[in-house]
Write a protein that holds these residues in place. Structure first.
Motif, PDB file in Angstrom:
ATOM      1  N   ASP A  24     -20.729  24.308  12.678  1.00  0.00           N
ATOM      2  CA  ASP A  24     -20.056  23.602  11.590  1.00  0.00           C
ATOM      3  C   ASP A  24     -19.632  22.179  11.931  1.00  0.00           C
ATOM      4  O   ASP A  24     -19.212  21.437  11.055  1.00  0.00           O
ATOM      5  N   ARG A  27     -22.550  17.089  11.028  1.00  0.00           N
ATOM      6  CA  ARG A  27     -22.264  16.309   9.827  1.00  0.00           C
ATOM      7  C   ARG A  27     -23.539  15.929   9.073  1.00  0.00           C
ATOM      8  O   ARG A  27     -23.618  16.073   7.866  1.00  0.00           O
ATOM      9  N   SER A  28     -24.537  15.422   9.797  1.00  0.00           N
ATOM     10  CA  SER A  28     -25.777  15.005   9.138  1.00  0.00           C
ATOM     11  C   SER A  28     -26.938  15.030  10.119  1.00  0.00           C
ATOM     12  O   SER A  28     -26.742  14.972  11.333  1.00  0.00           O
ATOM     13  N   ARG A  43     -23.621  17.488   5.395  1.00  0.00           N
ATOM     14  CA  ARG A  43     -22.589  18.493   5.148  1.00  0.00           C
ATOM     15  C   ARG A  43     -21.953  18.240   3.782  1.00  0.00           C
ATOM     16  O   ARG A  43     -21.763  17.102   3.371  1.00  0.00           O
ATOM     17  N   ASP A  44     -21.619  19.314   3.078  1.00  0.00           N
ATOM     18  CA  ASP A  44     -21.125  19.241   1.700  1.00  0.00           C
ATOM     19  C   ASP A  44     -19.883  18.384   1.501  1.00  0.00           C
ATOM     20  O   ASP A  44     -19.713  17.802   0.437  1.00  0.00           O
ATOM     21  N   ASP A  45     -19.029  18.284   2.506  1.00  0.00           N
ATOM     22  CA  ASP A  45     -17.781  17.540   2.325  1.00  0.00           C
ATOM     23  C   ASP A  45     -17.922  16.036   2.585  1.00  0.00           C
ATOM     24  O   ASP A  45     -16.936  15.304   2.555  1.00  0.00           O
ATOM     25  N   LEU A  46     -19.149  15.563   2.795  1.00  0.00           N
ATOM     26  CA  LEU A  46     -19.375  14.152   3.094  1.00  0.00           C
ATOM     27  C   LEU A  46     -20.063  13.441   1.932  1.00  0.00           C
ATOM     28  O   LEU A  46     -20.811  14.052   1.169  1.00  0.00           O
ATOM     29  N   GLU A  47     -19.831  12.142   1.829  1.00  0.00           N
ATOM     30  CA  GLU A  47     -20.425  11.308   0.786  1.00  0.00           C
ATOM     31  C   GLU A  47     -21.802  10.816   1.227  1.00  0.00           C
ATOM     32  O   GLU A  47     -22.021  10.541   2.393  1.00  0.00           O
ATOM     33  N   ASN A  87     -14.360   8.467  13.898  1.00  0.00           N
ATOM     34  CA  ASN A  87     -14.425   9.666  13.057  1.00  0.00           C
ATOM     35  C   ASN A  87     -15.589  10.597  13.380  1.00  0.00           C
ATOM     36  O   ASN A  87     -15.942  11.448  12.568  1.00  0.00           O
ATOM     37  N   ASP A 105     -18.877  16.085  14.330  1.00  0.00           N
ATOM     38  CA  ASP A 105     -17.468  16.016  14.692  1.00  0.00           C
ATOM     39  C   ASP A 105     -17.437  16.163  16.214  1.00  0.00           C
ATOM     40  O   ASP A 105     -18.479  16.180  16.852  1.00  0.00           O
TER      41      ASP A 105
END
Length: 128
Positions: A24, A27-28, A43-47, A87, A105
């Motif tokens: 998890d 991120r990409s 990942r779904d929570d990223l723009e 980040n 992450d």
């Protein structure tokens, strides 16, 4: 940018390789060649607002510069690059014709080594 650089099977193999090694924290995932790129996973929570063409251009030139600069070095052959940001992290695994950039992450160095080794095995199988 959906350019269909890879077959669905090759795309799945890269994503599965990264998800298995990182879980998890992934991120990409972006696959690239000298001329094109395709974001395979976000990942779904990223723009979807990253300037990937600039990233890819920089990472491709960076790979070529590093490869040339450290030729015949006592350090051995170039393996991969880790970049550290406020980040997250970026890992670049590149061959002479293609590569993968992943963002994550926090991970340990062992985690990066694991995914880089796995991607170095996968890239020649699917190469451009």
């Amino acid at each position: 940018m959906a350019t269909n650089l890879l077959t669905p099977g090759a795309t799945d193999k890269i994503i599965t390789t990264c998800r298995t090694a990182i879980g998890d924290s992934l991120r990409s995932v972006t696959y690239f060649t000298r001329d094109d790129y395709e974001q395979l996973y976000l990942r779904d929570d990223l723009e979807r607002d990253a300037d990937l063409s600039t990233f890819i251009g920089h990472e491709w030139r960076g790979f070529k510069t590093v490869q040339t600069a450290y030729e015949r070095s006592e350090l051995g052959e170039y393996n991969y690059t880790i970049r550290v940001f406020d980040n997250g992290f970026l890992l670049r695994v590149t061959t002479d014709s293609d590569g993968v950039i992943i963002t994550t992450d926090g991970l340990t160095l062992k985690d990066f080594e694991e995914v880089a080794t796995a991607l170095n095995s996968v890239l020649p199988e699917i190469g451009a």
